[in-house]
Design a protein around this motif. Structure first.
Motif, PDB file in Angstrom:
ATOM      1  N   SER A 376       0.847  -1.201   0.000  1.00  0.00           N
ATOM      2  CA  SER A 376       0.000   0.000   0.000  1.00  0.00           C
ATOM      3  C   SER A 376       0.870   1.234   0.000  1.00  0.00           C
ATOM      4  O   SER A 376       1.994   1.229   0.528  1.00  0.00           O
ATOM      5  N   PHE A 377       0.345   2.311  -0.618  1.00  0.00           N
ATOM      6  CA  PHE A 377       1.057   3.584  -0.709  1.00  0.00           C
ATOM      7  C   PHE A 377       0.059   4.679  -0.364  1.00  0.00           C
ATOM      8  O   PHE A 377      -0.983   4.803  -1.019  1.00  0.00           O
ATOM      9  N   ALA A 378       0.352   5.445   0.664  1.00  0.00           N
ATOM     10  CA  ALA A 378      -0.554   6.509   1.132  1.00  0.00           C
ATOM     11  C   ALA A 378      -1.949   5.963   1.421  1.00  0.00           C
ATOM     12  O   ALA A 378      -2.958   6.621   1.146  1.00  0.00           O
ATOM     13  N   GLY A 379      -2.004   4.732   1.936  1.00  0.00           N
ATOM     14  CA  GLY A 379      -3.274   4.137   2.296  1.00  0.00           C
ATOM     15  C   GLY A 379      -4.015   3.472   1.161  1.00  0.00           C
ATOM     16  O   GLY A 379      -5.110   2.936   1.371  1.00  0.00           O
ATOM     17  N   ARG A 380      -3.455   3.453  -0.036  1.00  0.00           N
ATOM     18  CA  ARG A 380      -4.123   2.860  -1.197  1.00  0.00           C
ATOM     19  C   ARG A 380      -3.467   1.529  -1.541  1.00  0.00           C
ATOM     20  O   ARG A 380      -2.234   1.470  -1.726  1.00  0.00           O
ATOM     21  N   PRO A 381      -4.241   0.456  -1.656  1.00  0.00           N
ATOM     22  CA  PRO A 381      -3.663  -0.850  -1.986  1.00  0.00           C
ATOM     23  C   PRO A 381      -3.105  -0.877  -3.408  1.00  0.00           C
ATOM     24  O   PRO A 381      -3.629  -0.206  -4.306  1.00  0.00           O
ATOM     25  N   LEU A 382      -2.036  -1.642  -3.607  1.00  0.00           N
ATOM     26  CA  LEU A 382      -1.367  -1.728  -4.913  1.00  0.00           C
ATOM     27  C   LEU A 382      -1.518  -3.145  -5.466  1.00  0.00           C
ATOM     28  O   LEU A 382      -1.430  -4.126  -4.729  1.00  0.00           O
ATOM     29  N   SER A 383      -1.731  -3.236  -6.775  1.00  0.00           N
ATOM     30  CA  SER A 383      -1.801  -4.536  -7.427  1.00  0.00           C
ATOM     31  C   SER A 383      -0.974  -4.600  -8.693  1.00  0.00           C
ATOM     32  O   SER A 383      -0.619  -5.695  -9.145  1.00  0.00           O
ATOM     33  N   GLU A 384      -0.645  -3.449  -9.285  1.00  0.00           N
ATOM     34  CA  GLU A 384       0.116  -3.392 -10.534  1.00  0.00           C
ATOM     35  C   GLU A 384       1.287  -2.424 -10.372  1.00  0.00           C
ATOM     36  O   GLU A 384       1.209  -1.460  -9.595  1.00  0.00           O
ATOM     37  N   PRO A 385       2.394  -2.654 -11.094  1.00  0.00           N
ATOM     38  CA  PRO A 385       3.518  -1.713 -11.041  1.00  0.00           C
ATOM     39  C   PRO A 385       3.103  -0.279 -11.375  1.00  0.00           C
ATOM     40  O   PRO A 385       3.621   0.687 -10.796  1.00  0.00           O
ATOM     41  N   THR A 386       2.158  -0.166 -12.341  1.00  0.00           N
ATOM     42  CA  THR A 386       1.692   1.169 -12.721  1.00  0.00           C
ATOM     43  C   THR A 386       1.075   1.908 -11.534  1.00  0.00           C
ATOM     44  O   THR A 386       1.175   3.143 -11.442  1.00  0.00           O
ATOM     45  N   ASP A 387       0.439   1.178 -10.626  1.00  0.00           N
ATOM     46  CA  ASP A 387      -0.195   1.809  -9.470  1.00  0.00           C
ATOM     47  C   ASP A 387       0.817   2.609  -8.659  1.00  0.00           C
ATOM     48  O   ASP A 387       0.578   3.772  -8.303  1.00  0.00           O
ATOM     49  N   LEU A 388       1.945   1.995  -8.347  1.00  0.00           N
ATOM     50  CA  LEU A 388       2.945   2.658  -7.517  1.00  0.00           C
ATOM     51  C   LEU A 388       3.562   3.849  -8.235  1.00  0.00           C
ATOM     52  O   LEU A 388       3.720   4.935  -7.660  1.00  0.00           O
ATOM     53  N   ILE A 389       3.913   3.673  -9.523  1.00  0.00           N
ATOM     54  CA  ILE A 389       4.550   4.773 -10.256  1.00  0.00           C
ATOM     55  C   ILE A 389       3.608   5.963 -10.364  1.00  0.00           C
ATOM     56  O   ILE A 389       4.021   7.113 -10.145  1.00  0.00           O
ATOM     57  N   ALA A 390       2.325   5.715 -10.695  1.00  0.00           N
ATOM     58  CA  ALA A 390       1.371   6.810 -10.871  1.00  0.00           C
ATOM     59  C   ALA A 390       1.154   7.569  -9.560  1.00  0.00           C
ATOM     60  O   ALA A 390       1.083   8.809  -9.561  1.00  0.00           O
ATOM     61  N   LEU A 391       1.068   6.840  -8.457  1.00  0.00           N
ATOM     62  CA  LEU A 391       0.852   7.504  -7.161  1.00  0.00           C
ATOM     63  C   LEU A 391       2.090   8.287  -6.721  1.00  0.00           C
ATOM     64  O   LEU A 391       1.971   9.366  -6.112  1.00  0.00           O
ATOM     65  N   VAL A 392       3.278   7.785  -7.026  1.00  0.00           N
ATOM     66  CA  VAL A 392       4.503   8.526  -6.711  1.00  0.00           C
ATOM     67  C   VAL A 392       4.569   9.807  -7.529  1.00  0.00           C
ATOM     68  O   VAL A 392       4.899  10.889  -7.019  1.00  0.00           O
ATOM     69  N   ARG A 393       4.224   9.736  -8.845  1.00  0.00           N
ATOM     70  CA  ARG A 393       4.258  10.923  -9.702  1.00  0.00           C
ATOM     71  C   ARG A 393       3.244  11.982  -9.229  1.00  0.00           C
ATOM     72  O   ARG A 393       3.486  13.178  -9.365  1.00  0.00           O
ATOM     73  N   LYS A 394       2.119  11.522  -8.698  1.00  0.00           N
ATOM     74  CA  LYS A 394       1.096  12.470  -8.244  1.00  0.00           C
ATOM     75  C   LYS A 394       1.580  13.310  -7.065  1.00  0.00           C
ATOM     76  O   LYS A 394       1.244  14.492  -6.958  1.00  0.00           O
ATOM     77  N   ALA A 395       2.360  12.713  -6.184  1.00  0.00           N
ATOM     78  CA  ALA A 395       2.821  13.422  -4.988  1.00  0.00           C
ATOM     79  C   ALA A 395       3.896  14.442  -5.348  1.00  0.00           C
ATOM     80  O   ALA A 395       4.641  14.284  -6.322  1.00  0.00           O
ATOM     81  N   ALA A 396       3.975  15.485  -4.566  1.00  0.00           N
ATOM     82  CA  ALA A 396       4.983  16.521  -4.790  1.00  0.00           C
ATOM     83  C   ALA A 396       6.293  16.127  -4.120  1.00  0.00           C
ATOM     84  O   ALA A 396       6.304  15.439  -3.098  1.00  0.00           O
ATOM     85  N   PRO A 397       7.426  16.552  -4.705  1.00  0.00           N
ATOM     86  CA  PRO A 397       8.708  16.302  -4.034  1.00  0.00           C
ATOM     87  C   PRO A 397       8.693  16.893  -2.622  1.00  0.00           C
ATOM     88  O   PRO A 397       8.190  17.993  -2.390  1.00  0.00           O
ATOM     89  N   GLY A 398       9.212  16.135  -1.676  1.00  0.00           N
ATOM     90  CA  GLY A 398       9.215  16.564  -0.288  1.00  0.00           C
ATOM     91  C   GLY A 398       8.053  16.019   0.521  1.00  0.00           C
ATOM     92  O   GLY A 398       8.054  16.137   1.749  1.00  0.00           O
ATOM     93  N   ALA A 399       7.068  15.428  -0.153  1.00  0.00           N
ATOM     94  CA  ALA A 399       5.928  14.854   0.562  1.00  0.00           C
ATOM     95  C   ALA A 399       6.356  13.612   1.334  1.00  0.00           C
ATOM     96  O   ALA A 399       7.161  12.808   0.853  1.00  0.00           O
ATOM     97  N   VAL A 400       5.818  13.438   2.539  1.00  0.00           N
ATOM     98  CA  VAL A 400       6.095  12.260   3.364  1.00  0.00           C
ATOM     99  C   VAL A 400       4.892  11.326   3.254  1.00  0.00           C
ATOM    100  O   VAL A 400       3.763  11.716   3.570  1.00  0.00           O
TER     101      VAL A 400
END
Length: 423
Positions: A376-400
């Protein structure tokens, strides 16, 4: 004089008054003329000669019948005529007054019905939202290999900055121009674009611009009403409406330069077609919450694809951050976690397995290693590689961000501070 019996008091010889009782006989029947004035068969203008029968010659004569009062008849006719005349005059006068005081109403009426007052539309109505945003939306004309490609965009600043998609302006072979809602056009300069986020920024030199209000895409909820505005199939100023169907829908598409675009999209069922790309997705408050970018279709080719109620928009928080970096630095930076992902991994319980983990990157500093499976990333479950990459791109640099991962059968939680890439 009556029609009944009568009596008299005769004088006696001795001067004494004696009372005599009337003979005990039945009173004679009344003659038919005794009530002649009420006789319905009587002709009042014919001469009358009444001759009593011989055997009743001694009966008292009836009261003489008076001739009809012709003067009274003429008076009644006069009164009736005056009343009719007064009624006619009153009707004419009333009609004239009605026409006088209803001139304006009659002038407003059409042959086939009356004209209603203009409707009052609430500020949150779809019509009010469309009226607010249409002056901000533009059609983007891009010359490509001797032809013209059309897309959409919207004014984002008073300085003339216009946000659109990278795939709308990529491959341009000439001067890009934009057409405003009033039909006028202006040349536009491409300030910069980011193929991986599919965001581009143009700029026009023009007075009296109407910048759109930018909302907060993190506050959008599934079921919210939204409006898509743009130029689908070259139909400028088209407005369609729908709802938010899903959030953080992972999208990965190929860019013209071979790169892959990633973003966690806002999914909507508002009608979006070719030409809507780059146009705004607007909430009920008239604020831009996304940029329409991709549609899903059952068509065999992208050229024949059309709306089937599956459209995706780049969240405005992501697009605004990228656009501001383009305006200030000429390019945008990607947000990264400091690890690669294994595209082929499909775990029985889902998750994304990490490949190479950068030694000094965010993932390594949070204690993660190669082979860990992020669930899970930011509380959202992951099932595909695209899920993690898309959620990382959405967040701003410096976000925890809170991350849950597995190492073997053991689950771990970690706080990862994301950074911008070094490129």
């Amino acid at each position: 004089m009556t029609d009944g019996w009568g009596f008299r008091r005769p004088d006696d010889d001795d001067g004494t008054a004696a009372q005599h009782t009337p003979p005990a006989v039945a009173p004679p029947a009344s003659f038919w003329w005794s009530d002649a004035l009420n006789d319905p068969w009587r002709d009042p203008h014919s001469p009358v000669a009444l001759v009593p029968p011989a055997e009743r010659a001694h009966a008292p004569e009836p009261e003489p019948l008076a001739e009809p009062d012709h003067t009274r008849r003429r008076t009644l006719w006069t009164v009736a005529g005056a009343a009719v005349l007064a009624g006619v005059l009153a009707g004419v006068l009333g009609g004239a007054m009605g026409v006088r005081f209803s001139d304006d109403r009659l002038a407003a009426r059409s042959i086939l019905g009356s004209t209603a007052a203009p409707p009052h539309r609430a500020p949150e109505s779809l019509a009010a939202v469309a009226s607010l945003l249409l002056p901000s939306v533009v059609t983007v004309r891009v010359p490509v290999d001797g032809s013209v490609s059309l897309g959409s965009g919207f004014v984002a600043s008073a300085d003339g900055h216009i946000i659109t998609n990278d795939h709308v302006v990529s491959g341009s072979s000439g001067v890009v121009s934009v057409i405003f809602d009033d039909g006028t056009s202006s040349p536009a300069k491409v300030i910069g674009s980011d193929p991986e986020s599919d965001v581009a920024v143009l700029q026009v030199k023009r007075a009296e611009l109407h910048p759109a209000m930018l909302g907060d895409s993190d506050a959008v909820a599934v079921g919210d009403a939204v409006v898509a505005i743009g130029s689908p199939l070259a139909l400028r100023g088209t407005v369609t409406a729908g709802i938010v169907s899903a959030l953080d829908r992972p999208i990965a598409t190929e860019a013209d330069n071979g790169a892959t675009r990633y973003y966690a999209a806002i999914q909507t069922d508002a009608a979006v077609n070719h030409g809507n790309s780059g146009g705004p997705l607007v909430d009920a408050a008239g604020q831009v919450v996304g940029i329409n970018a991709v549609i899903k279709s059952m068509a065999g080719s992208e050229e024949s694809a059309g709306n089937i109620g599956l459209a995706f928009a780049i969240p405005i928080n992501h697009a605004r951050r990228v656009a501001e970096e383009i305006i200030s630095a000429g390019r945008a930076h990607r947000t990264v976690i400091g690890a690669e992902v294994e595209e082929s991994f499909r775990g029985p319980a889902g998750g994304v397995r990490l490949g190479q983990v950068t030694a000094t990157g965010p993932a390594a500093e949070a204690g993660m290693r190669t082979g860990d499976v992020v669930t899970s990333f930011a509380g959202r479950p992951l099932s595909e590689p695209t899920d993690l990459i898309a959620l990382v791109r959405k967040a701003a640099p410096g976000a925890v961000v809170e991350v849950t991962y597995k190492r073997g059968s053991t689950s771990h939680d970690a706080a990862v501070t994301l950074v911008a890439d070094a490129d």
